[in-house]
Design a protein around this motif. Sequence first.
Motif, mmCIF file in Angstrom:
data_model
loop_
_atom_site.group_PDB
_atom_site.id
_atom_site.type_symbol
_atom_site.label_atom_id
_atom_site.label_comp_id
_atom_site.label_asym_id
_atom_site.label_seq_id
_atom_site.Cartn_x
_atom_site.Cartn_y
_atom_site.Cartn_z
ATOM 1 N N TRP A 228 69.313 20.124 -4.187
ATOM 2 C CA TRP A 228 68.388 20.274 -5.313
ATOM 3 C C TRP A 228 67.496 21.503 -5.135
ATOM 4 O O TRP A 228 67.293 22.287 -6.063
ATOM 5 N N VAL A 229 66.965 21.682 -3.914
ATOM 6 C CA VAL A 229 66.106 22.835 -3.648
ATOM 7 C C VAL A 229 66.892 24.133 -3.814
ATOM 8 O O VAL A 229 66.391 25.107 -4.413
ATOM 9 N N ARG A 230 68.104 24.179 -3.311
ATOM 10 C CA ARG A 230 68.920 25.399 -3.447
ATOM 11 C C ARG A 230 69.189 25.730 -4.905
ATOM 12 O O ARG A 230 69.153 26.894 -5.305
ATOM 13 N N SER A 231 69.446 24.703 -5.709
ATOM 14 C CA SER A 231 69.713 24.962 -7.131
ATOM 15 C C SER A 231 68.472 25.489 -7.830
ATOM 16 O O SER A 231 68.557 26.350 -8.701
ATOM 17 N N ARG A 232 67.305 24.999 -7.450
ATOM 18 C CA ARG A 232 66.057 25.482 -8.062
ATOM 19 C C ARG A 232 65.757 26.923 -7.637
ATOM 20 O O ARG A 232 65.254 27.721 -8.418
ATOM 21 N N ILE A 233 66.059 27.233 -6.383
ATOM 22 C CA ILE A 233 65.881 28.622 -5.927
ATOM 23 C C ILE A 233 66.830 29.539 -6.679
ATOM 24 O O ILE A 233 66.456 30.634 -7.126
ATOM 25 N N ALA A 234 68.068 29.085 -6.862
ATOM 26 C CA ALA A 234 69.076 29.912 -7.516
ATOM 27 C C ALA A 234 68.733 30.207 -8.973
ATOM 28 O O ALA A 234 68.986 31.309 -9.475
ATOM 29 N N SER A 237 63.472 28.525 -10.536
ATOM 30 C CA SER A 237 62.444 27.551 -10.928
ATOM 31 C C SER A 237 61.739 26.928 -9.736
ATOM 32 O O SER A 237 60.911 26.031 -9.905
ATOM 33 N N ALA A 238 62.046 27.383 -8.523
ATOM 34 C CA ALA A 238 61.468 26.770 -7.325
ATOM 35 C C ALA A 238 60.016 27.194 -7.135
ATOM 36 O O ALA A 238 59.628 28.328 -7.424
ATOM 37 N N GLY A 239 59.230 26.251 -6.627
ATOM 38 C CA GLY A 239 57.870 26.556 -6.206
ATOM 39 C C GLY A 239 57.837 26.533 -4.694
ATOM 40 O O GLY A 239 58.461 27.367 -4.038
ATOM 41 N N ASP A 240 57.123 25.532 -4.124
ATOM 42 C CA ASP A 240 57.067 25.429 -2.660
ATOM 43 C C ASP A 240 57.963 24.310 -2.148
ATOM 44 O O ASP A 240 57.719 23.735 -1.097
ATOM 45 N N GLU A 241 59.052 24.024 -2.898
ATOM 46 C CA GLU A 241 59.927 22.913 -2.525
ATOM 47 C C GLU A 241 60.584 23.116 -1.161
ATOM 48 O O GLU A 241 60.820 22.158 -0.431
ATOM 49 N N ARG A 242 60.871 24.376 -0.795
ATOM 50 C CA ARG A 242 61.538 24.613 0.489
ATOM 51 C C ARG A 242 60.628 24.198 1.643
ATOM 52 O O ARG A 242 61.073 23.533 2.590
ATOM 53 N N VAL A 243 59.361 24.561 1.547
ATOM 54 C CA VAL A 243 58.413 24.156 2.587
ATOM 55 C C VAL A 243 58.203 22.640 2.562
ATOM 56 O O VAL A 243 58.083 21.995 3.601
ATOM 57 N N SER A 244 58.177 22.058 1.357
ATOM 58 C CA SER A 244 58.042 20.609 1.252
ATOM 59 C C SER A 244 59.218 19.897 1.901
ATOM 60 O O SER A 244 59.053 18.851 2.536
ATOM 61 N N LEU A 245 60.407 20.469 1.766
ATOM 62 C CA LEU A 245 61.572 19.901 2.427
ATOM 63 C C LEU A 245 61.419 20.009 3.945
ATOM 64 O O LEU A 245 61.789 19.089 4.687
ATOM 65 N N GLY A 246 60.846 21.109 4.407
ATOM 66 C CA GLY A 246 60.565 21.241 5.829
ATOM 67 C C GLY A 246 59.567 20.210 6.311
ATOM 68 O O GLY A 246 59.703 19.662 7.415
ATOM 69 N N ARG A 247 58.575 19.904 5.477
ATOM 70 C CA ARG A 247 57.604 18.864 5.826
ATOM 71 C C ARG A 247 58.302 17.502 5.950
ATOM 72 O O ARG A 247 57.999 16.716 6.850
ATOM 73 N N PHE A 248 59.233 17.219 5.034
ATOM 74 C CA PHE A 248 60.017 15.981 5.114
ATOM 75 C C PHE A 248 60.766 15.921 6.445
ATOM 76 O O PHE A 248 60.817 14.878 7.105
#
Length: 315
Positions: A228-234, A237-248
């Motif tokens: 999901w994060v990769r699709s938003r980056i592509a 439309s991504a915000g800070d989802e990549r860092v949020s995934l790292g927090r997870f």
Amino acid sequence: MNLSVVIPAYRSERWVGRAIRSALAEGVADRNVIVVEDGVLDGTAQVVQATGARLTSLQRNGGAPHARNLGLAQVDTDYVMFLDADDYVENGLLAGLVGALERERADVAIGPWVYDGDGRERGMLRQPPALDNAERIFHWVMHAFFPPCCIAWRADAIRAIGGWDERLRKDQDGELVIRALIRDLKVAVSEQGNGVYWQHDSPHRVTKAQIKDVMYAADVVFAQLEGWVRSRIANGSAGDERVSLGRFCCKTAWVAYAYGDSAAGAKWSAKARELGFHNRGYNYRSALLASVLGIRISSRIKASTRLVYRRIAQR
């Protein structure tokens, strides 16, 4: 009421009658309360039969997701709730959820809930916040969850996303909700009534799952979140989802270390760093503790502290 309640029941003769009666009291027809006895191991069937609810008995235990999917196959109403046998609903929760689903033409409705249980004080009422799906995804996995006893689904919507994942023994409801949010199902919020998430010490509860089951569920959820994060980056439309995934990933590492699985903890810590989350804690307090004691020791201290508080509350 245009809603069915599916109840998976495993060694549940002590609680299942209360769950059924709570649904009937909220206006669900007895034929629309569907109990799937997940293995004939106690007097659950006799309790269910005395209420007039529908009963399917499986001779062998197949797991709660399997039981829920069997129950879903019997649903002929527009909406469905999956109520665990030891939980119950009250104060007009179901009418509020159905009203929200119909009013907003939603796929999922979430309402208030409380903790309660054997030997503990009733908890505060927890109200679902109004968030969009992207916000709700990481709010769910990091900060707050809502148990099945306060969630209703449009039956066709949950069928369309594949129903319950029968591979999972832990975090089955969390994985389902994450999958629904990623698929962009529409969520409505109700403020009416509440579900009661009942806590007890039965060794058969899902919360007693082994660390391998916890980590497997985390792998499944991570794979979905990562795609999901990769699709938003592509699509920009991504915000800070990549860092949020790292927090997870960081939080999952803490869970692994708390269970004593250092190899899994190291794996998830490495994933967190790869995603740009370099803090050693997943929130302020865990970060502060880790800065002094390190993750391994800190995670075990936090786990031990939770256990002590739980035992005190049960006295």
